[in-house]
Scaffold this active site. Structure first.
Site, PDB file in Angstrom:
ATOM      1  N   ASP A  13       0.868  -1.201  -0.014  1.00 28.34           N
ATOM      2  CA  ASP A  13       0.008   0.034   0.012  1.00 28.34           C
ATOM      3  C   ASP A  13       0.758   1.125  -0.196  1.00 28.34           C
ATOM      4  OD1 ASP A  13      -2.286  -1.557   0.190  1.00 28.34           O
ATOM      5  OD2 ASP A  13      -2.098  -1.619   2.341  1.00 28.34           O
ATOM      6  N   LYS A  16       1.902   2.295  -4.951  1.00 27.88           N
ATOM      7  CA  LYS A  16       2.489   1.583  -6.393  1.00 27.88           C
ATOM      8  C   LYS A  16       1.422   1.935  -7.665  1.00 27.88           C
ATOM      9  CE  LYS A  16       2.359  -2.419  -4.465  1.00 27.88           C
ATOM     10  NZ  LYS A  16       2.246  -1.842  -3.016  1.00 27.88           N
ATOM     11  N   GLY A  40      -4.577  -4.282  -3.929  1.00 32.27           N
ATOM     12  CA  GLY A  40      -5.364  -3.326  -4.087  1.00 32.27           C
ATOM     13  C   GLY A  40      -4.689  -2.261  -4.581  1.00 32.27           C
ATOM     14  N   HIS A  41      -4.891  -1.723  -5.853  1.00 34.53           N
ATOM     15  CA  HIS A  41      -3.986  -0.605  -6.255  1.00 34.53           C
ATOM     16  C   HIS A  41      -4.896   0.339  -6.753  1.00 34.53           C
ATOM     17  CE1 HIS A  41      -0.294  -3.659  -7.208  1.00 34.53           C
ATOM     18  NE2 HIS A  41      -0.760  -3.428  -6.098  1.00 34.53           N
ATOM     19  N   THR A 130      -5.785 -11.800   3.761  1.00 35.18           N
ATOM     20  CA  THR A 130      -7.087 -11.120   2.945  1.00 35.18           C
ATOM     21  C   THR A 130      -7.978 -12.040   2.765  1.00 35.18           C
ATOM     22  OG1 THR A 130      -6.000 -11.366   0.664  1.00 35.18           O
ATOM     23  CG2 THR A 130      -5.348  -9.476   1.697  1.00 35.18           C
ATOM     24  N   ARG A 144       2.627 -29.075  -6.778  1.00 34.82           N
ATOM     25  CA  ARG A 144       2.168 -29.825  -8.105  1.00 34.82           C
ATOM     26  C   ARG A 144       1.160 -30.174  -8.426  1.00 34.82           C
ATOM     27  NH1 ARG A 144       7.947 -32.919  -7.817  1.00 34.82           N
ATOM     28  NH2 ARG A 144       7.129 -32.792  -5.549  1.00 34.82           N
ATOM     29  N   GLN A 225       2.135  -6.114  -3.334  1.00 36.57           N
ATOM     30  CA  GLN A 225       2.532  -6.281  -1.716  1.00 36.57           C
ATOM     31  C   GLN A 225       3.797  -5.262  -1.689  1.00 36.57           C
ATOM     32  OE1 GLN A 225       1.844  -9.533  -3.320  1.00 36.57           O
ATOM     33  NE2 GLN A 225      -0.182  -8.650  -2.714  1.00 36.57           N
ATOM     34  N   THR A 301      -8.431  -3.508  -0.309  1.00 41.02           N
ATOM     35  CA  THR A 301      -9.162  -4.711  -0.618  1.00 41.02           C
ATOM     36  C   THR A 301      -9.927  -5.207   0.594  1.00 41.02           C
ATOM     37  OG1 THR A 301      -6.940  -5.435  -1.905  1.00 41.02           O
ATOM     38  CG2 THR A 301      -8.427  -7.164  -0.852  1.00 41.02           C
ATOM     39  N   PRO A 305      -8.413  -1.079   8.844  1.00 42.19           N
ATOM     40  CA  PRO A 305      -7.723   0.050   8.847  1.00 42.19           C
ATOM     41  C   PRO A 305      -6.354  -0.204   9.114  1.00 42.19           C
ATOM     42  CG  PRO A 305      -9.040  -0.499  10.929  1.00 42.19           C
ATOM     43  CD  PRO A 305      -9.279  -1.498   9.867  1.00 42.19           C
ATOM     44  N   LEU A 333       3.572  12.389   0.797  1.00 42.64           N
ATOM     45  CA  LEU A 333       4.307  13.258   1.456  1.00 42.64           C
ATOM     46  C   LEU A 333       3.384  14.390   2.075  1.00 42.64           C
ATOM     47  CD1 LEU A 333       7.126  14.216   2.591  1.00 42.64           C
ATOM     48  CD2 LEU A 333       7.480  15.817   0.340  1.00 42.64           C
ATOM     49  N   VAL A 415       2.494  13.931  -4.235  1.00 41.14           N
ATOM     50  CA  VAL A 415       1.754  15.010  -3.110  1.00 41.14           C
ATOM     51  C   VAL A 415       0.516  15.066  -3.119  1.00 41.14           C
ATOM     52  CG1 VAL A 415       3.765  16.378  -3.206  1.00 41.14           C
ATOM     53  CG2 VAL A 415       2.232  16.962  -4.805  1.00 41.14           C
ATOM     54  N   GLY A 416      -0.074  13.951  -3.638  1.00 42.97           N
ATOM     55  CA  GLY A 416      -1.482  13.502  -3.635  1.00 42.97           C
ATOM     56  C   GLY A 416      -1.909  12.480  -4.545  1.00 42.97           C
TER      57      GLY A 416
HETATM   58  P1  GDP Z   1      -0.628   0.156  -3.585  1.00 39.80           P
HETATM   59  O1  GDP Z   1      -1.311  -0.909  -3.335  1.00 39.80           O
HETATM   60  O2  GDP Z   1       0.688   0.301  -3.375  1.00 39.80           O
HETATM   61  O3  GDP Z   1      -0.966   0.469  -5.022  1.00 39.80           O
HETATM   62  O4  GDP Z   1      -1.550   1.454  -2.764  1.00 39.80           O
HETATM   63  P2  GDP Z   1      -2.952   1.590  -2.469  1.00 39.80           P
HETATM   64  O5  GDP Z   1      -3.736   1.954  -3.389  1.00 39.80           O
HETATM   65  O6  GDP Z   1      -3.527   0.624  -1.516  1.00 39.80           O
HETATM   66  O7  GDP Z   1      -3.021   2.993  -1.310  1.00 39.80           O
HETATM   67  C1  GDP Z   1      -2.399   3.871  -1.536  1.00 39.80           C
HETATM   68  C2  GDP Z   1      -3.774   5.173  -1.275  1.00 39.80           C
HETATM   69  O8  GDP Z   1      -3.034   6.369  -1.140  1.00 39.80           O
HETATM   70  C3  GDP Z   1      -4.423   5.074  -2.505  1.00 39.80           C
HETATM   71  O9  GDP Z   1      -5.847   5.428  -1.854  1.00 39.80           O
HETATM   72  C4  GDP Z   1      -3.988   6.142  -3.356  1.00 39.80           C
HETATM   73  O10 GDP Z   1      -4.919   6.823  -4.049  1.00 39.80           O
HETATM   74  C5  GDP Z   1      -3.350   7.062  -2.156  1.00 39.80           C
HETATM   75  N1  GDP Z   1      -2.246   8.023  -2.818  1.00 39.80           N
HETATM   76  C6  GDP Z   1      -1.339   7.580  -3.383  1.00 39.80           C
HETATM   77  N2  GDP Z   1      -0.415   8.541  -3.685  1.00 39.80           N
HETATM   78  C7  GDP Z   1      -0.590   9.419  -2.698  1.00 39.80           C
HETATM   79  C8  GDP Z   1      -0.087  10.779  -2.222  1.00 39.80           C
HETATM   80  O11 GDP Z   1       0.906  11.273  -2.629  1.00 39.80           O
HETATM   81  N3  GDP Z   1      -0.667  11.396  -1.449  1.00 39.80           N
HETATM   82  C9  GDP Z   1      -2.077  11.110  -0.942  1.00 39.80           C
HETATM   83  N4  GDP Z   1      -2.888  11.958  -0.093  1.00 39.80           N
HETATM   84  N5  GDP Z   1      -2.729   9.834  -1.400  1.00 39.80           N
HETATM   85  C10 GDP Z   1      -1.939   9.285  -2.186  1.00 39.80           C
HETATM   86  P1  IMO Z   2      -0.848  -4.225  -2.288  1.00 35.06           P
HETATM   87  O1  IMO Z   2      -0.239  -4.639  -3.532  1.00 35.06           O
HETATM   88  C1  IMO Z   2      -0.794  -4.663   2.174  1.00 35.06           C
HETATM   89  C2  IMO Z   2      -0.899  -8.588   3.820  1.00 35.06           C
HETATM   90  C3  IMO Z   2      -2.186  -9.227   4.172  1.00 35.06           C
HETATM   91  C4  IMO Z   2      -1.397 -10.237   5.310  1.00 35.06           C
HETATM   92  C5  IMO Z   2      -0.396 -10.892   4.566  1.00 35.06           C
HETATM   93  C6  IMO Z   2      -0.811 -12.081   3.953  1.00 35.06           C
HETATM   94  O2  IMO Z   2      -2.085  -3.442  -2.198  1.00 35.06           O
HETATM   95  O3  IMO Z   2       0.150  -3.528  -1.570  1.00 35.06           O
HETATM   96  P2  IMO Z   2      -2.375 -12.806   1.834  1.00 35.06           P
HETATM   97  O4  IMO Z   2      -3.721 -12.747   1.517  1.00 35.06           O
HETATM   98  O5  IMO Z   2      -1.443 -12.417   0.940  1.00 35.06           O
HETATM   99  O6  IMO Z   2      -2.248 -14.405   2.217  1.00 35.06           O
HETATM  100  O7  IMO Z   2      -2.096 -12.112   3.382  1.00 35.06           O
HETATM  101  O8  IMO Z   2      -0.103 -10.055   3.604  1.00 35.06           O
HETATM  102  N1  IMO Z   2      -1.065  -8.316   2.236  1.00 35.06           N
HETATM  103  C7  IMO Z   2      -1.289  -6.913   1.998  1.00 35.06           C
HETATM  104  N2  IMO Z   2      -0.933  -5.723   2.635  1.00 35.06           N
HETATM  105  N3  IMO Z   2      -0.812  -4.458   0.777  1.00 35.06           N
HETATM  106  C8  IMO Z   2      -1.138  -5.614   0.205  1.00 35.06           C
HETATM  107  O9  IMO Z   2      -1.208  -5.493  -1.471  1.00 35.06           O
HETATM  108  C9  IMO Z   2      -1.210  -6.918   0.534  1.00 35.06           C
HETATM  109  N4  IMO Z   2      -1.462  -8.152   0.034  1.00 35.06           N
HETATM  110  C10 IMO Z   2      -1.212  -8.888   1.154  1.00 35.06           C
HETATM  111  O10 IMO Z   2      -3.028  -8.047   4.911  1.00 35.06           O
HETATM  112  O11 IMO Z   2      -0.855  -9.435   6.330  1.00 35.06           O
HETATM  113 MG    MG Z   3      -2.848  -1.559  -1.974  1.00 34.69          MG
END
Ligand code: GDP
Ligand code: IMO
Ligand code: MG
Length: 431
Positions: A13, A16, A40-41, A130, A144, A225, A301, A305, A333, A415-416
C-alpha cells in the site's frame, strides 16, 4: 529501451498503483508478475477513483498492452468483475490490450475456504490474510497439484484435477477445520463459464515479452505487496505467499535478469501495515490516528484500518539491498503536512545495543525499540507543488535526509492521489 520494475519497499500500500499509472504514460507494456487479488492498487484520474486487484494499473492507458504473468495467482471471477467494471466505465479491454499467462495458477473456491477456515482456527496468532485464497493456491502450485490457466481451458483435464483436489480439500475442510464441504458440480459449472470468457486472453506472456524486447519497447513491471511481505525475505510467517522482490519479475513472467534495467522502490513518507506481524515504528497515539485519518489508511481490498507509524529507514534500507534499488519514489508526503515534529527511525535498539540491519527473526523484531531522529515539520499545503523548489524548506530537508539515510536518490515525490499531483525529477524510461 528500458525495462523498469516497480516494487513496494515496506509492507504494501505504498502507492504503487498511482506511480505505475503515471509511468505507464511512457510504457508500451505493463506487467504483473506475482500476487493476486490480495493486492489493491488505487488510481485517481480526473477525480475518478479506480481500484485494481488483478489488472495491471496501466489499463487506463488504452493503447498499452497489459500482461498478467505466470507468477500471479488468478481468481477468474474477480478478473471478470474487473473487466465488467472497466467496460461499464467505457473502457475497452480486449485481447489486444490484455494477455493472461497460460501458466498462471487459478484460485479455486476451496483455496478461499481453506484460507478463511485456517485463519479462524489460528485465532489470536492469525496472519490476518486477505482471505482471498492466495496462500492455499501457491501451496498447490508448489505441491504440483495446482490448476493452471491452460488446465482450466481443457474440460477433461479440469474436471479430473478438480475432482482429485476437491476430495483432499473437502477432507481437510470438514474433518480438520470443521467447515463445510464444497460441491464439484457447482464449481465446475461456474469455472466452465469463466474459462470461455477468458479463453481469448490466454497466451504466452514470456513470448509476448520477448517480442516486445526485440522491438525495443518500454516495459514496466508492476509489483504487488511490499518487500517485507516477501515469502523468503519478509517478516515470516507474517508475510504473503509469493516472492515480492524485484528478482521475481523474471521468474514471474519468463524473462532473464539481464533484461531488467532499473528497479524503483515505492516508499510511503511514513509506514503502514495491514494484518498481523511486528512493526517497530507503529504509533498507538494521536499522531498515528491523525496519519491514519488524513492519509485515508484503510485497506483498498478488505477495508481494514491500516496500522500507521513513522518512516523506518532500517526497513527501507533492507528493501534497497534486497531489490537493488536504482531510486526511490516517495509517496504521500502531503499527509505529513502539519505534523510537528516528524520522526524518522534510523536504527533499532535490541538488548541495549544499537543495530542498523533489519533483523528477520520475528522474536528479535518484536523486542526492537526504534531509535529516532527528529526533524521540524511544515505547515504549508504541498498538494500543488509540481517541482522540488515548490516544496517548503523542511519538506525538502525531509526528502534529502531520507536520501542520505538510504544512499538512494528520491526521483519522484507524490503530493496527492491524483496522477498530476506529482513531482517527477526523472523519467524512468530515459537514461
Ligand atoms: P498500492 O497498493 O501500493 O497501490 O497502494 P494503495 O492504492 O493500496 O494505497 C495507496 C492510497 O494512497 C490510495 O488510496 C491512493 O489513492 C493514495 N495515494 C497515493 N499517492 C498519494 C499521495 O501522494 N498522497 C495522498 N494523499 N494519497 C496518495
Ligand atoms: P498491495 O499490492 C498490504 C498482507 C495481508 C496479510 C498478509 C498475508 O495493495 O500493496 P495474503 O492474503 O496475501 O495471504 O495475506 O499480507 N497483504 C497486503 N498488505 N497490501 C497488499 O497488497 C497486501 N497483500 C497482502 O494483510 O497481512
Ligand atoms: Mg494496496
Amino acid at each position: 529501451m528500458p525495462a523498469v520494475v516497480v516494487v513496494g519497499t515496506q509492507w504494501g500500500d505504498e502507492g504503487k498503483g498511482k506511480v505505475v499509472d503515471l509511468f505507464s504514460q511512457d510504457a508500451d507494456y505493463i506487467v504483473r508478475f506475482q500476487g493476486g487479488n490480495n493486492a489493491g492498487h488505487t488510481l485517481v484520474v480526473n477525480g475518478k477513483k479506480y481500484i485494481f486487484h488483478l489488472i495491471p494499473s496501466g489499463i487506463l492507458h488504452q493503447d498499452k498492452m497489459c500482461l498478467i504473468g505466470n507468477g500471479v495467482v488468478l481468481d477468474p471471477g474477480v478478473l471478470i468483475e474487473e473487466l465488467d467494471k472497466l467496460e461499464n466505465n467505457g473502457l475497452k479491454v480486449t485481447p489486444q490490450n490484455l494477455m493472461i499467462s497460460e501458466h498462471l495458477h487459478v484460485i479455486m473456491p476451496y483455496h478461499k475456504a481453506l484460507d478463511v477456515a485456517r485463519e479462524e482456527r489460528k485465532g489470536k496468532g492469525k496472519i490476518g490474510t486477505t482471505g482471498r485464497g492466495i496462500g492455499p493456491c501457491y501451496e498447490d502450485k508448489v505441491a504440483r497439484t495446482g490448476i493452471r490457466m491452460n488446465d482450466l481451458l481443457d474440460k477433461e483435464i479440469f474436471m479430473s484435477k478438480l475432482e482429485k483436489n476437491l476430495a483432499e480439500k473437502n477432507f481437510i475442510l470438514t474433518d480438520f477445520l470443521n467447515s463445510e464441504p464444497l460441491s464439484s458440480e457447482k464449481i465446475y459449472r461456474a469455472y466452465e463459464e469463466y474459462a470461455e470468457r477468458l479463453r481469448p486472453y490466454v497466451g504466452s506472456v514470456s513470448k509476448e515479452l520477448s517480442k516486445a524486447f526485440n522491438e525495443n519497447l518500454n516495459i514496466l513491471f508492476e509489483g504487488a505487496q511490499g518487500t517485507h511481505l516477501d515469502i523468503d525475505h519478509g517478516t515470516y510467517p507474517y508475510v504473503t505467499s509469493s516472492n515480492v522482490v524485484a528478482g521475481n519479475a523474471c521468474c514471474g513472467t519468463g524473462i532473464g535478469p539481464t533484461q531488467i534495467d532499473k528497479v524503483i522502490g515505492i516508499c510511503k513518507a511514513y509506514t503502514t501495515r495491514v494484518g498481523g506481524g511486528p512493526f517497530v515504528t507503529e504509533l498507538h497515539d494521536e499522531v498515528g490516528k491523525h496519519i491514519q485519518q488524513s492519509g485515508g489508511e484503510y485497506g483498498s481490498t478488505t477495508g481494514r484500518p491500516r496500522r500507521c507509524g513513522w518512516l523506518d529507514t532500517v526497513v527501507v534500507n533492507n528493501a534497497v539491498r534486497l531489490n537493488g534499488l536504482s531510486w526511490l519514489a516517495m509517496t504521500k508526503l502531503d499527509v505529513l503536512t502539519g505534523v510537528e515534529p516528524i520522526k524518522i527511525c534510523v536504527a533499532y535498539k535490541y538488548n541495549g545495543t544499537e543495530m542498523k540491519d533489519f533483523p528477520l527473526q520475528v522474536k528479535v523484531l518484536e523486542k526492537c525499540e526504534p531509535v529516532y531522529e527528529t526533524l521540524e515539520g511544515w505547515k504549508e499545503p504541498i498538494t500543488d507543488a509540481r517541482s522540488f523548489s515548490d516544496l517548503p524548506e523542511n519538506a525538502k530537508k525531509y526528502v534529502r535526509r531520507v536520501e542520505e539515510l538510504t544512499g538512494v536518490p528520491v526521483k519522484l515525490i507524490s503530493v496527492g492521489p491524483e496522477r498530476e499531483q506529482t513531482i517527477l525529477l526523472e523519467n524512468p524510461f530515459s537514461g
